[in-house]
Every structure is written in C-alpha cells, then in structure tokens.
Design an enzyme around this catalytic site. Sequence first.
Site, mmCIF file in Angstrom:
data_model
loop_
_atom_site.group_PDB
_atom_site.id
_atom_site.type_symbol
_atom_site.label_atom_id
_atom_site.label_comp_id
_atom_site.label_asym_id
_atom_site.label_seq_id
_atom_site.Cartn_x
_atom_site.Cartn_y
_atom_site.Cartn_z
ATOM 1 N N ARG A 19 0.861 -1.186 0.000
ATOM 2 C CA ARG A 19 0.000 0.000 0.000
ATOM 3 C C ARG A 19 0.892 1.230 0.000
ATOM 4 O O ARG A 19 2.106 1.113 0.093
ATOM 5 C CB ARG A 19 -1.031 -0.013 1.145
ATOM 6 N N ASP B 147 -1.908 10.952 -1.766
ATOM 7 C CA ASP B 147 -2.394 9.959 -2.732
ATOM 8 C C ASP B 147 -2.764 10.592 -4.064
ATOM 9 O O ASP B 147 -2.727 9.950 -5.105
ATOM 10 C CB ASP B 147 -3.582 9.193 -2.163
ATOM 11 N N ASN C 5 -5.136 12.468 1.173
ATOM 12 C CA ASN C 5 -4.206 11.582 1.878
ATOM 13 C C ASN C 5 -5.024 10.781 2.888
ATOM 14 O O ASN C 5 -6.246 10.955 3.005
ATOM 15 C CB ASN C 5 -3.083 12.381 2.552
HETATM 16 O O1 MRU Z 1 -4.423 3.176 2.379
HETATM 17 P P1 MRU Z 1 -2.934 3.383 2.205
HETATM 18 O O2 MRU Z 1 -2.122 2.797 3.301
HETATM 19 O O3 MRU Z 1 -2.472 2.992 0.835
HETATM 20 O O4 MRU Z 1 -2.762 4.956 2.317
HETATM 21 C C1 MRU Z 1 -1.479 5.489 2.254
HETATM 22 C C2 MRU Z 1 -1.422 6.948 2.424
HETATM 23 O O5 MRU Z 1 -2.409 7.628 2.591
HETATM 24 C C3 MRU Z 1 -0.059 7.571 2.286
HETATM 25 O O6 MRU Z 1 0.084 8.657 3.123
HETATM 26 C C4 MRU Z 1 0.106 8.035 0.820
HETATM 27 O O7 MRU Z 1 -0.206 6.997 -0.045
HETATM 28 C C5 MRU Z 1 1.478 8.508 0.554
HETATM 29 S S1 MRU Z 1 2.643 7.208 0.528
HETATM 30 C C6 MRU Z 1 4.153 7.842 0.103
#
Ligand code: MRU
Length: 346
Positions: A45, A238, A248
């Site tokens: 993720r 994101d 995010n």
């Molecule tokens: O649901 P996730 O764990 O994929 O969410 C991740 C995030 O929100 C991170 O902060 C984002 O992807 C940046 S990762 C460099």
Amino acid sequence: MLPTIAWQDDLIVMVDQRKLPAAEIYVQCKSATDVAKAIKTMVIRGAPAIGVAAAMGIALGMDRSKVTGTRQFAVEFQKTCDLMAATRPTAVNLFWAIERMKRTFSDGALAGESVEQLKVRLRRESDRIHDEDVASCRAIGAHGARLVPSDARILTHCNAGALATAGYGTALGVIRGAVEAGKRVRVLADETRPFLQGSRLTAWELVRDGIDTTVITDSMAGAMMRDDQIDLVVVGADRIAANGDTANKIGTYTVAVLAKEHGIPFYVAAPWSTIDLSTRDGDAIPIEERNAREVTHVGNNQLAPDGALVRNPSFDVMPAEFITAIITERGVYRPPFLDTLAAASI
Ligand code: MRU
C-alpha cells in the site's frame, strides 16, 4: 533499505504490510491477479508503491502470457491493465503507472516488435518505474531536509515511508534526509486509525533506522500542538489536484486544520507522479470506502457491536489553503499552487 517490492527470478516478492510489525513475512506473486489482489488487500500500500506494484504486475502478467500473436497479446495486455486499474481508486500513481505501461506497449507495437520483444520492453519499463521512484524519494528528501530546523519535532500521519514507495519514502524521506544532513529529529507518529499504518509501519521503519520515534493516538495531536511539542508536520499524498488540494489518509485533514490553527508549517511530500493536473480540485478526487471490518475489528478482536452502522472512507482531502508547501523531486512549491504546479509541469 527495506525491500518493499522486488523481482525474485520471474516472481514478484513483497513484504506483507498487514503483518508488520509482529511478523516479517514475504508474499510471492506468480501472476498479475496475485499482484492485483495484493494491492487490493493492502499487502502492499502507499500511493507510489501501488503504482510500482501495478507496473511490475503488468510486466509479470504479460511475461506469463502463452499467446504468440501480437493482436491477441494486445487484448491480454488491455485486460491486465484493467485488472490493475480496478484495485484502488484514490492514489493517482496507480493510473499514472498504468498509462506509462500502455505508452511503452504502444511504442513497441508501433515499432513492429514481436511478443517476446514486447515482454522485454514491459519488464524494462517496470524496472525504470521502480528505480525512478527511489531516486524521486531521495530528491524529495534532499529538498525537504532544507525545510527542517536543526532540532525538530516532526508529526507525521499514516506511513509515507520506504514501505509506501519503492524505497526511502516521501514524508519519511524528508525525515531521513534531515537526519542524513545532521539534524536532530524527533518524530511523532500518529497511529492512524483504522489500519494503523502509523504505529505499525512508520514506527517500525523509523525505529529500525534508529530515529527517535514516539507513537501517539490520532486524538493526541491537537493537545501536543497546543503544548508546543510539534515544530512541523510532514505527510505524503495519494493525489494532488491542480489547485493543490490534496487527498491523503483519513485523518490528515484534521491534522492540517490543527496545524493551521496553531501556526505550525504543514508540508506535503510526494513524487510528481502523485500530481494530477487533470483533476481540477479536491472535490473531483475519488475517495475509496473500505471494508467496515477495518473499523470494527483489530485482528480478531471486535471493537464495535454487531448491528452498528460503520463508515470507512480511507482518505480525506486537505484544501490547498492548509498546505504550507508541496515537496517533490523537482523542488519545493508554495501557494498559489495552481500557478506554481502548472509552471513546474512544463
Ligand atoms: O491506504 P494506504 O495505506 O495505501 O494509504 C497510504 C497513504 O495515505 C499515504 O500517506 C500516501 O499513499 C502517501 S505514501 C508515500
């Protein structure tokens, strides 16, 4: 550096991020379907890591193809891209990586390459996407380190570290860059309900690196700011819309509002592949709603009664006005983001 995702002969191996920090287990993906499942179920993720995994998954899937004709190969390629695109909707890095693989494919097809040549071309492009991501994170770290005071207490939310990228991290890249520049850094890691990426993953990475890390529950950040215990906030992203509105991990918006109220700089660190100039503003960013079980349970422990309704939006959007600067591998951008990001994209 942590091996977030790597080729092992003709398989893709990734550390199972659902199991950390209790166990360091590696998952082997033998097909594009395995990779898509790993993205969907959060084995891997973090926006940049999702993009890298999708590109590698497409290369793997096509390498396994049994077809001999390029026309049929193109049909399978499209299906594999669609499979990856259906995994998670918010992180634009996923769609950016798929587009790169599509461009690579059409360049090869236009040049009249055979199926075998196309396979090699796709694998090379996925390697490039992987390696470029690490290089981008290091550049983000170097740019961001300049914004960190020589003695800094830094709050971060979720995990934007080596695990969320091909290596080094974005927000944690800034922290690593500051440490490498000889600064004294103490990190406060929001635990980040419901999936606990902060306490499980950020703390795990930073402690392994010997960086001073304190885990707090999400609800503690406001009191810490009021008590003057936080000098700056840095988070990942994101998707960053053209006007700077940023999606995010859920809870980031709350942190951004708190930081503004307390006059604390709030930085977003992300590779250029997270910037989506085709999305006008935050209202147009699709927000993933994940399984209710992530909220009602931690492992097998039930935290909410059967019958309670549950919401689980996985991301929120910070309006650009809450962001002090956006740190990318190209440099540091300040408001008005509509102008500064557009100028940097040329
Ligand atoms: O649901 P996730 O764990 O994929 O969410 C991740 C995030 O929100 C991170 O902060 C984002 O992807 C940046 S990762 C460099």
